[in-house]
Design a protein around this motif. Sequence first.
Motif, PDB file in Angstrom:
ATOM      1  N   ASP A  64      75.273  24.786  97.482  1.00  0.00           N
ATOM      2  CA  ASP A  64      75.615  23.555  98.201  1.00  0.00           C
ATOM      3  C   ASP A  64      74.450  22.575  98.293  1.00  0.00           C
ATOM      4  O   ASP A  64      74.567  21.528  98.928  1.00  0.00           O
ATOM      5  N   GLY A  65      73.315  22.899  97.664  1.00  0.00           N
ATOM      6  CA  GLY A  65      72.148  22.020  97.690  1.00  0.00           C
ATOM      7  C   GLY A  65      71.165  22.310  98.805  1.00  0.00           C
ATOM      8  O   GLY A  65      70.094  21.722  98.856  1.00  0.00           O
ATOM      9  N   SER A  66      71.516  23.203  99.723  1.00  0.00           N
ATOM     10  CA  SER A  66      70.585  23.599 100.781  1.00  0.00           C
ATOM     11  C   SER A  66      69.404  24.343 100.166  1.00  0.00           C
ATOM     12  O   SER A  66      69.534  24.951  99.098  1.00  0.00           O
ATOM     13  N   LEU A  67      68.278  24.300 100.845  1.00  0.00           N
ATOM     14  CA  LEU A  67      67.064  24.945 100.338  1.00  0.00           C
ATOM     15  C   LEU A  67      66.601  26.057 101.266  1.00  0.00           C
ATOM     16  O   LEU A  67      66.538  25.878 102.485  1.00  0.00           O
ATOM     17  N   GLU A  68      66.266  27.190 100.657  1.00  0.00           N
ATOM     18  CA  GLU A  68      65.589  28.263 101.373  1.00  0.00           C
ATOM     19  C   GLU A  68      64.094  28.070 101.107  1.00  0.00           C
ATOM     20  O   GLU A  68      63.647  28.099  99.964  1.00  0.00           O
ATOM     21  N   ILE A  69      63.345  27.834 102.164  1.00  0.00           N
ATOM     22  CA  ILE A  69      61.938  27.464 102.085  1.00  0.00           C
ATOM     23  C   ILE A  69      61.066  28.714 102.109  1.00  0.00           C
ATOM     24  O   ILE A  69      61.272  29.614 102.914  1.00  0.00           O
ATOM     25  N   ASP A  70      60.066  28.756 101.235  1.00  0.00           N
ATOM     26  CA  ASP A  70      59.081  29.847 101.196  1.00  0.00           C
ATOM     27  C   ASP A  70      57.729  29.248 100.814  1.00  0.00           C
ATOM     28  O   ASP A  70      57.306  29.314  99.663  1.00  0.00           O
ATOM     29  N   GLY A  71      57.083  28.615 101.789  1.00  0.00           N
ATOM     30  CA  GLY A  71      55.807  27.960 101.550  1.00  0.00           C
ATOM     31  C   GLY A  71      54.645  28.873 101.899  1.00  0.00           C
ATOM     32  O   GLY A  71      54.688  29.590 102.899  1.00  0.00           O
ATOM     33  N   ARG A  72      53.604  28.826 101.063  1.00  0.00           N
ATOM     34  CA  ARG A  72      52.397  29.615 101.311  1.00  0.00           C
ATOM     35  C   ARG A  72      51.189  28.793 100.921  1.00  0.00           C
ATOM     36  O   ARG A  72      51.116  28.296  99.790  1.00  0.00           O
ATOM     37  N   TYR A  73      50.263  28.645 101.863  1.00  0.00           N
ATOM     38  CA  TYR A  73      49.090  27.834 101.584  1.00  0.00           C
ATOM     39  C   TYR A  73      47.942  28.211 102.504  1.00  0.00           C
ATOM     40  O   TYR A  73      48.108  28.986 103.445  1.00  0.00           O
ATOM     41  N   THR A  74      46.771  27.632 102.215  1.00  0.00           N
ATOM     42  CA  THR A  74      45.546  27.959 102.929  1.00  0.00           C
ATOM     43  C   THR A  74      44.980  26.702 103.579  1.00  0.00           C
ATOM     44  O   THR A  74      45.054  25.618 103.017  1.00  0.00           O
ATOM     45  N   LEU A  90      64.775  26.867 106.383  1.00  0.00           N
ATOM     46  CA  LEU A  90      66.004  26.351 105.794  1.00  0.00           C
ATOM     47  C   LEU A  90      66.074  24.838 105.973  1.00  0.00           C
ATOM     48  O   LEU A  90      65.760  24.319 107.047  1.00  0.00           O
ATOM     49  N   ARG A  91      66.455  24.156 104.890  1.00  0.00           N
ATOM     50  CA  ARG A  91      66.779  22.724 104.978  1.00  0.00           C
ATOM     51  C   ARG A  91      68.198  22.562 104.464  1.00  0.00           C
ATOM     52  O   ARG A  91      68.498  22.938 103.322  1.00  0.00           O
ATOM     53  N   THR A  92      69.070  22.018 105.313  1.00  0.00           N
ATOM     54  CA  THR A  92      70.467  21.873 104.946  1.00  0.00           C
ATOM     55  C   THR A  92      71.032  20.605 105.576  1.00  0.00           C
ATOM     56  O   THR A  92      70.423  20.024 106.477  1.00  0.00           O
ATOM     57  N   GLY A  93      72.162  20.180 105.092  1.00  0.00           N
ATOM     58  CA  GLY A  93      72.818  18.991 105.623  1.00  0.00           C
ATOM     59  C   GLY A  93      73.926  18.557 104.692  1.00  0.00           C
ATOM     60  O   GLY A  93      74.244  19.241 103.704  1.00  0.00           O
ATOM     61  N   PRO A  94      74.514  17.401 104.959  1.00  0.00           N
ATOM     62  CA  PRO A  94      75.568  16.877 104.079  1.00  0.00           C
ATOM     63  C   PRO A  94      75.032  16.650 102.664  1.00  0.00           C
ATOM     64  O   PRO A  94      73.861  16.311 102.477  1.00  0.00           O
ATOM     65  N   ALA A  95      75.889  16.825 101.677  1.00  0.00           N
ATOM     66  CA  ALA A  95      75.489  16.724 100.269  1.00  0.00           C
ATOM     67  C   ALA A  95      74.788  15.402  99.952  1.00  0.00           C
ATOM     68  O   ALA A  95      73.765  15.388  99.254  1.00  0.00           O
ATOM     69  N   GLU A  96      75.304  14.290 100.480  1.00  0.00           N
ATOM     70  CA  GLU A  96      74.691  12.990 100.168  1.00  0.00           C
ATOM     71  C   GLU A  96      73.296  12.857 100.787  1.00  0.00           C
ATOM     72  O   GLU A  96      72.411  12.222 100.211  1.00  0.00           O
ATOM     73  N   VAL A  97      73.086  13.470 101.932  1.00  0.00           N
ATOM     74  CA  VAL A  97      71.770  13.437 102.575  1.00  0.00           C
ATOM     75  C   VAL A  97      70.780  14.300 101.782  1.00  0.00           C
ATOM     76  O   VAL A  97      69.646  13.887 101.523  1.00  0.00           O
ATOM     77  N   LEU A  98      71.205  15.488 101.373  1.00  0.00           N
ATOM     78  CA  LEU A  98      70.335  16.353 100.572  1.00  0.00           C
ATOM     79  C   LEU A  98      69.984  15.694  99.243  1.00  0.00           C
ATOM     80  O   LEU A  98      68.844  15.795  98.776  1.00  0.00           O
ATOM     81  N   TYR A 113      69.152  19.335 108.851  1.00  0.00           N
ATOM     82  CA  TYR A 113      68.543  20.443 109.591  1.00  0.00           C
ATOM     83  C   TYR A 113      67.404  20.989 108.743  1.00  0.00           C
ATOM     84  O   TYR A 113      67.621  21.393 107.596  1.00  0.00           O
ATOM     85  N   PHE A 114      66.178  21.002 109.302  1.00  0.00           N
ATOM     86  CA  PHE A 114      65.009  21.490 108.579  1.00  0.00           C
ATOM     87  C   PHE A 114      64.128  22.195 109.594  1.00  0.00           C
ATOM     88  O   PHE A 114      63.381  21.568 110.344  1.00  0.00           O
ATOM     89  N   ARG A 115      64.239  23.520 109.638  1.00  0.00           N
ATOM     90  CA  ARG A 115      63.493  24.338 110.594  1.00  0.00           C
ATOM     91  C   ARG A 115      62.842  25.499 109.865  1.00  0.00           C
ATOM     92  O   ARG A 115      63.397  26.027 108.891  1.00  0.00           O
ATOM     93  N   THR A 116      61.670  25.888 110.355  1.00  0.00           N
ATOM     94  CA  THR A 116      60.943  26.992 109.727  1.00  0.00           C
ATOM     95  C   THR A 116      60.276  27.866 110.784  1.00  0.00           C
ATOM     96  O   THR A 116      60.076  27.449 111.933  1.00  0.00           O
ATOM     97  N   ILE A 136      57.651  28.409 115.654  1.00  0.00           N
ATOM     98  CA  ILE A 136      58.730  27.798 114.887  1.00  0.00           C
ATOM     99  C   ILE A 136      58.410  26.322 114.741  1.00  0.00           C
ATOM    100  O   ILE A 136      57.625  25.769 115.524  1.00  0.00           O
ATOM    101  N   ALA A 137      58.988  25.694 113.745  1.00  0.00           N
ATOM    102  CA  ALA A 137      58.665  24.298 113.489  1.00  0.00           C
ATOM    103  C   ALA A 137      59.919  23.487 113.213  1.00  0.00           C
ATOM    104  O   ALA A 137      60.882  23.976 112.629  1.00  0.00           O
ATOM    105  N   SER A 138      59.863  22.249 113.639  1.00  0.00           N
ATOM    106  CA  SER A 138      60.868  21.249 113.315  1.00  0.00           C
ATOM    107  C   SER A 138      60.221  20.315 112.309  1.00  0.00           C
ATOM    108  O   SER A 138      59.142  19.768 112.563  1.00  0.00           O
TER     109      SER A 138
END
Length: 154
Positions: A64-74, A90-98, A113-116, A136-138
Amino acid sequence: MTTPPVPTLAPVFDVRVTLEAPLEFGATSAGGRRIIPITGGEITGALEAEILPGGADWQRVRADGSLEIDGRYTARTREGELVYLSVRGLRTGPAEVLAALGHGEDVDPGNYYFRTSVTFEASTPRLAWLQDALFIASCIREARAVRYTAYRVS
């Protein structure tokens, strides 16, 4: 019967991660895949640090275009301490917004919706508090950056 305490959130720091253009893999055996290299950024607030180039966000793209986020950095503090961050969400929302986000357009963060969750590794006693709490983060997606406020769950 005793009930568990109700968690509360307290803002602790703000993060801005700068990004290169996504590397689009398309459909793989694990699903849609894209990798977004991290070029730098900063952390301000209870933790002050510079985000170092070299990390990435390994994203899985759902049908559906939603993203499962897996960020790693220093990051490196002003005192020279290294901090490893792992960001999953996770970042998700209506198709046109994504689709608009995918094209680098500015989109009101209230429209998606974008929360981690954010976890840390650090070797110095001064930063042990980062490893002894849940955060947690918004988040907000910009054309070449992600910004978020991290909250300590207490």
